[in-house]
Design a protein around this motif. Sequence first.
Motif, mmCIF file in Angstrom:
data_model
loop_
_atom_site.group_PDB
_atom_site.id
_atom_site.type_symbol
_atom_site.label_atom_id
_atom_site.label_comp_id
_atom_site.label_asym_id
_atom_site.label_seq_id
_atom_site.Cartn_x
_atom_site.Cartn_y
_atom_site.Cartn_z
ATOM 1 N N VAL A 1 13.079 1.436 -1.292
ATOM 2 C CA VAL A 1 11.963 0.766 -2.400
ATOM 3 C C VAL A 1 10.971 0.327 -1.400
ATOM 4 O O VAL A 1 9.522 0.756 -1.996
ATOM 5 C CB VAL A 1 12.509 -0.413 -2.767
ATOM 6 N N PHE A 2 10.750 -0.107 -0.206
ATOM 7 C CA PHE A 2 9.730 -0.363 0.324
ATOM 8 C C PHE A 2 8.819 0.895 0.776
ATOM 9 O O PHE A 2 7.647 0.965 0.599
ATOM 10 C CB PHE A 2 10.025 -0.886 1.789
ATOM 11 N N GLU A 3 9.630 1.959 1.329
ATOM 12 C CA GLU A 3 8.667 3.077 1.557
ATOM 13 C C GLU A 3 8.100 3.852 0.145
ATOM 14 O O GLU A 3 6.908 4.059 0.016
ATOM 15 C CB GLU A 3 9.826 4.304 1.918
ATOM 16 N N GLY A 4 8.746 3.855 -0.837
ATOM 17 C CA GLY A 4 8.078 4.264 -2.031
ATOM 18 C C GLY A 4 7.104 3.460 -2.595
ATOM 19 O O GLY A 4 5.996 4.086 -3.079
ATOM 20 N N VAL A 5 7.072 2.296 -2.371
ATOM 21 C CA VAL A 5 5.901 1.473 -2.943
ATOM 22 C C VAL A 5 4.719 1.553 -2.092
ATOM 23 O O VAL A 5 3.752 1.670 -2.670
ATOM 24 C CB VAL A 5 6.626 0.052 -2.931
ATOM 25 N N TYR A 6 4.876 1.306 -0.894
ATOM 26 C CA TYR A 6 3.682 1.499 -0.053
ATOM 27 C C TYR A 6 3.203 3.038 0.439
ATOM 28 O O TYR A 6 2.173 3.145 0.498
ATOM 29 C CB TYR A 6 4.269 0.853 1.426
ATOM 30 N N ARG A 7 3.847 3.836 0.152
ATOM 31 C CA ARG A 7 3.268 5.140 0.091
ATOM 32 C C ARG A 7 2.800 5.429 -1.133
ATOM 33 O O ARG A 7 1.710 5.898 -1.214
ATOM 34 C CB ARG A 7 4.730 6.277 0.309
ATOM 35 N N ARG A 8 3.068 5.063 -2.376
ATOM 36 C CA ARG A 8 2.411 5.316 -3.565
ATOM 37 C C ARG A 8 1.250 4.355 -3.746
ATOM 38 O O ARG A 8 0.376 4.812 -4.554
ATOM 39 C CB ARG A 8 3.355 5.223 -4.803
ATOM 40 N N SER A 9 1.420 3.177 -3.329
ATOM 41 C CA SER A 9 0.219 2.246 -3.590
ATOM 42 C C SER A 9 -1.009 2.268 -2.387
ATOM 43 O O SER A 9 -1.091 1.144 -2.008
ATOM 44 C CB SER A 9 1.012 0.754 -3.830
ATOM 45 N N GLY A 10 -1.124 3.208 -1.908
ATOM 46 C CA GLY A 10 -2.338 3.267 -0.733
ATOM 47 C C GLY A 10 -3.339 2.486 -1.210
ATOM 48 O O GLY A 10 -3.853 2.014 -2.257
ATOM 49 N N PRO A 11 -4.317 2.340 -0.078
ATOM 50 C CA PRO A 11 -5.566 1.499 -0.524
ATOM 51 C C PRO A 11 -6.477 2.205 -1.360
ATOM 52 O O PRO A 11 -6.445 3.301 -1.456
ATOM 53 C CB PRO A 11 -6.223 1.343 1.213
ATOM 54 N N SER A 12 -7.220 1.361 -2.260
ATOM 55 C CA SER A 12 -7.910 1.918 -3.154
ATOM 56 C C SER A 12 -9.388 2.763 -2.489
ATOM 57 O O SER A 12 -9.764 2.198 -1.301
ATOM 58 C CB SER A 12 -8.467 0.692 -4.258
ATOM 59 N N PRO A 13 -10.009 3.430 -3.086
ATOM 60 C CA PRO A 13 -11.036 4.093 -2.611
ATOM 61 C C PRO A 13 -12.078 3.202 -2.303
ATOM 62 O O PRO A 13 -12.977 3.413 -1.251
ATOM 63 C CB PRO A 13 -11.498 4.935 -3.899
ATOM 64 N N ASP A 14 -12.305 2.084 -2.876
ATOM 65 C CA ASP A 14 -13.411 1.175 -2.546
ATOM 66 C C ASP A 14 -13.017 0.003 -1.585
ATOM 67 O O ASP A 14 -13.745 -0.881 -1.270
ATOM 68 C CB ASP A 14 -14.064 0.578 -3.886
ATOM 69 N N SER A 15 -11.754 0.107 -1.000
ATOM 70 C CA SER A 15 -11.228 -0.903 -0.192
ATOM 71 C C SER A 15 -10.121 -0.200 0.822
ATOM 72 O O SER A 15 -9.581 0.572 0.737
ATOM 73 C CB SER A 15 -10.640 -2.011 -0.895
#
Length: 469
Positions: A309-323
């Motif tokens: 769960v942690f790997e999937g969530v953190y991999r898919r929800s990377g930093p937004s382009p403006d931050s």
Amino acid sequence: HNCFQHLRATGAKVYTFFSVLNPAVAVEFCIWSMDKLLSERAQITSHDPRNEYGNVSLRSPTWLEWEAAVFTVEHVLQSIHNKMDSLSDEMKQRLTSPQENGVVHRLSSLLERLLQMNPEDGSIIPKYFALFRPFLFLVQFHPNAANYLRSIVEKAFKYMQYRRAQEANGTSLCEDTKAARRKAFGVLIRLCTEHSKAMLQHGQYIWDNSLGLLQGGAMLPQEKPLLFEALTGLSSAMEAAQQHDFLSQILTPTLEKWAEPAQPTEGCLFTMLADRTQFLAKFGLQNFNVVNDAACSDARARVGECLSVFEGVYRRSGPSPDSAQHPLNSNIPKVLPSLLLLIRNLHDIWSPDAFRPHLAAELQPCLQMSHEQEVIYLGKQAQDMAKQTILNPVVQYMQNWLNSTRQQAYTLAGLLCQYTTAMYDKYDLVKECLFGVSLEHISDHHLKLFVSLVVIPYITHCPESHQHL
């Protein structure tokens, strides 16, 4: 097998060259291939040979027709997609125009025919779902694209609960059934990550059905991370604050199992990982007779589920382009302690000064390379493999669990280095758990994995403020 892979690779190159050279003709061939499948060979016949689960064999004419169609559609449409920017304006217009009898209209008609199908064979369902993603590249230009997306999502949720007639609730699922369900989850992940903005309008439907799956108890433990991965992909189209709240909400149940509680409890994973005297016993590594006990099996399953769960969530929800800030930075300090303790304990299993003397004698072979690893790292041939001692199934299972858990833990640690300074703020804990004395005792192939997945990211992403450490 190698010959077959070579033929597939060569075929893919031919399709890629053909598709770039003449996209219009390539798409026509793609449409013809799909129409032929749906008109003539989509349905299973009584002459198709069956496999051990009662599904059609991979040698059956029907399966081979599906495989050929999927191979054609995937490589033709993906090749055109990759080269779309280099096509002439006239060709782009020809391919994307929604006019009647145009490419988009005809592909949409094929998609409608696919959506009307409800395959029940576990071997065919993965091929069925493999066709949806390449279609969406051009179908997205159709005026009715939003409804097509919704129909595919509904179909995916239906097959996430797929079971054969003989697999009633409470019975174990065969490998074909599991593969079919994984493919349905995979389609939802693709849609939510590659078409997140378009999918957001169906967000409430996705959320309601996801809750239904989670609360209904019909999901396998290894399927929950796939669902969370899809929800995380969907969140990438949200505003930063909304994404943070959404992801924190879906992570809360996993964090409750994983993170350090306000008051230590007996079944908490953090407590089990922190107590070095009880780690082997709690995870079924000290006494061979309790390996399959419910409590030990549950502890191992929860560790795998949390890491996934942690790997999937953190991999898919990377930093937004403006931050440069990750939307889940605030949760990383809660994830990190248990992760570091897990890696420390895994290293200690190999140390003669720590856990190794207390590991059950029957499980000592777990510390050796698996047969697959010997082929990869030592270059052993098939004839050499035949001479190997066959491990007890329980020992082999534990060996696989240790190897997969190690890889998951290393991957997550390297991933977290990219998003926050938490890995560097907790330097003393990191030094003890990741780079402790037990590290010198792990095998070379594990050390190679550790360097590539943990050490390199740790050094690469180290902020200047911590480099003196």
